[in-house]
Design a protein around this motif. Structure first.
Motif: not given
Length: 398
Positions: A198-218
Motif C-alpha cells: 500500500a502507498p502509505e506503508q511503502a512510503g514509510w518502509a522506504a524512508a525507514a530503510s534509508q534507501g535499502d531496497m531489501e530492508r524496505a521490503r522486509q
C-alpha cells in the motif's frame, strides 16, 4: 526501459546504468569482432553505501555481458536468465558468509577464470565482498587482474576504495562505478508496483530503510522485522543510568544473536545432513562405519564454517540495528537545525522533536559519533558486547 530489462533492478542509479549499458554494448561489439571503442574494460569496482545494492549491480552487469541480444540486458534470453539465476557456466560468484574470503578459494577462481568462456562471450568473476579478501587472496587476485585473459572480466563489490577495503594496486587497475543510496520515493514506487505494498506503508518502509531496497521490503512485509526495529529505536529513551546502558547493550547483543541463529539454523541442519549422507551416515557394513569414524575432521570443519557464518549473521543484524539508530540521531539533528529535508523515521517524529528540544546539536553529533564508532569497532573485530557497552554509555552521556 522494458519491465524485464535487467537494469530495471538498479533503482535510482541512472548515471551508473548509462555507464554499464555503454560498456555492455561495447563488450558485445568485441564479441562480434568489431573494434573496441573503449567503453569496456576487464576489471570493475562497484562501491556504495548500505542499500546501494552493489552485488545486484554486478550481477546485472554480468547478465548484460552474457546477453545474446547485443549486450542489451534484455532479461529474457538464456544468457540473462542463467546469469541472474546463478547457473551460467561462465559466471563465477565468490561470496562468503564468514569473516574473510579464503586464499585457496580465490586462487581456484582465478585459475578457472583464465580459461576461455564456454559460451563464446565472457568469463565473468563476481567477488561480492572484496573488502573481506584475505591479504594473500588479494595478492592472488591482483596478479590475475594485472595479466587478464582476453575474455575475462572481474567485478568487485566493496563499500569504498579506501585502502582498508581494497588494495590500492587493485583499485588502480579497475574502473570505478559509484552507486548511491536510492531515493526513498524510488524505493517506495518499486514496493508498490512490484510487491503490491500500500502507498502509505511503502512510503514509510522506504524512508525507514534509508534507501535499502531489501530492508524496505522486509519492513513492509515482516511484523517481526518491524518489532525488532521498534525495540532498537526505544533504546535512546531507556538510557537513564549507567546500569541501564549495560542492560541495553546486553539486550541488543542477545537480540542480534537470536536473529542470527534463526537466520542460519535451517541451512546449518541441511548442510550437516547432506555431509553426513555423503560420508555414509545411515549405511551398514564395515565400510560405512569406517567412513563415519574418519569423517570427524570434515564435520569439525563444517562446524567451524557454520560458526563463522553465525558470527557474520550477528554482525549484519547488529549493523541493521545501528543503521536505525543512526537514522534516529540524524532526525534529531535535522529537527534541531530546522533543515529542509524529511526525517527518516517519520513515525517517531514527535520523539525526535522532543529530543531536539532537550539536546544541543553538539551533543546530538556526539551521540551520532558514538554509533558510528561502534560500527567501526565491530567491523574491526572488537567484541560486540564491549563495543555496544561503550556506545550506550556515550549515548547516555551525550
Amino acid at each position: 526501459m522494458s519491465p524485464n530489462d535487467v537494469f530495471s533492478e538498479l533503482v535510482g542509479q541512472d548515471d551508473p546504468v548509462v555507464t554499464l549499458r555503454r560498456a555492455a554494448a561495447a563488450a558485445a561489439r568485441i564479441v562480434a569482432g568489431e573494434p573496441d571503442s573503449g567503453g569496456m574494460t576487464h576489471a570493475w569496482i562497484f562501491t556504495g553505501p548500505p542499500g546501494a545494492r552493489r552485488t545486484v549491480a554486478a550481477r546485472v552487469f554480468a547478465a548484460a555481458l552474457q546477453c545474446q541480444r547485443d549486450g542489451a540486458g534484455c532479461g529474457e534470453c538464456h544468457g540473462c536468465h542463467t546469469t541472474l539465476a546463478g547457473t551460467h557456466a561462465d559466471v563465477q560468484v565468490v561470496t562468503t558468509e564468514g569473516l574473510t574470503i579464503k586464499t585457496e578459494e580465490t586462487r581456484a577462481v582465478v585459475l578457472r577464470a583464465a580459461s576461455a568462456p564456454t559460451g563464446g562471450r565472457w568469463q565473468v568473476v563476481i567477488i561480492e565482498a572484496a573488502d573481506r579478501l584475505h591479504e594473500r587472496a588479494s595478492n592472488a587476485l591482483l596478479k590475475a587482474i594485472e595479466e587478464p585473459s582476453p575474455r575475462t572480466v572481474f567485478l568487485l563489490c566493496t563499500p569504498s576504495v579506501h585502502p582498508d577495503d581494497i588494495l590500492v594496486t587493485i583499485r588502480s587497475r579497475c574502473r570505478l562505478v559509484s552507486l548511491r543510496q536510492p531515493p526513498a520515493a524510488a524505493v517506495a514506487e518499486v514496493l508498490e508496483r512490484r510487491h503490491g505494498v500500500a502507498p502509505e506503508q511503502a512510503g514509510w518502509a522506504a524512508a525507514a530503510s534509508q534507501g535499502d531496497m531489501e530492508r524496505a521490503r522486509q519492513l513492509a512485509a515482516d511484523p517481526e522485522a518491524r518489532g525488532r526495529r521498534d525495540d532498537v529505536l526505544s533504546v535512546p529513551r531507556k538510557l537513564t543510568s549507567i546500569g541501564a546502558c549495560f542492560d541495553a547493550a546486553a539486550r541488543l547483543e542477545a537480540a542480534s544473536k537470536q536473529e542470527a541463529a534463526i537466520a542460519v539454523a535451517e541451512l546449518d541442519v541441511a548442510e550437516r545432513a547432506a555431509l553426513e549422507r555423503a560420508l555414509g551416515a545411515g549405511g551398514t557394513g564395515r565400510g560405512a562405519t569406517t567412513a563415519m569414524r574418519g569423517a570427524a575432521g570434515q564435520l569439525k570443519e563444517l562446524e567451524r564454517n557454520q560458526k563463522l557464518r553465525a558470527t557474520r549473521a550477528q554482525r549484519d543484524a547488529l549493523d541493521r540495528a545501528l543503521q536505525d539508530l543512526i537514522g534516529f540521531y540524524r532526525d534529531v539533528l535535522v529537527t534541531s537545525m530546522r533543515a529542509p529535508v524529511p526525517v527518516v523515521h517519520g513515525d517517531l517524529a514527535e520523539v525526535s522533536a522532543a529530543a531536539a528540544a532537550k539536546w544541543s546539536p553538539e551533543s546530538t553529533l556526539r551521540r551520532l559519533e558514538a554509533v558510528l564508532t561502534c560500527r567501526d569497532a565491530i567491523d574491526r573485530n572488537v567484541k560486540p558486547q564491549v563495543a555496544l557497552e561503550a556506545m550506550m554509555v556515550g549515548l547516555w552521556q551525550g
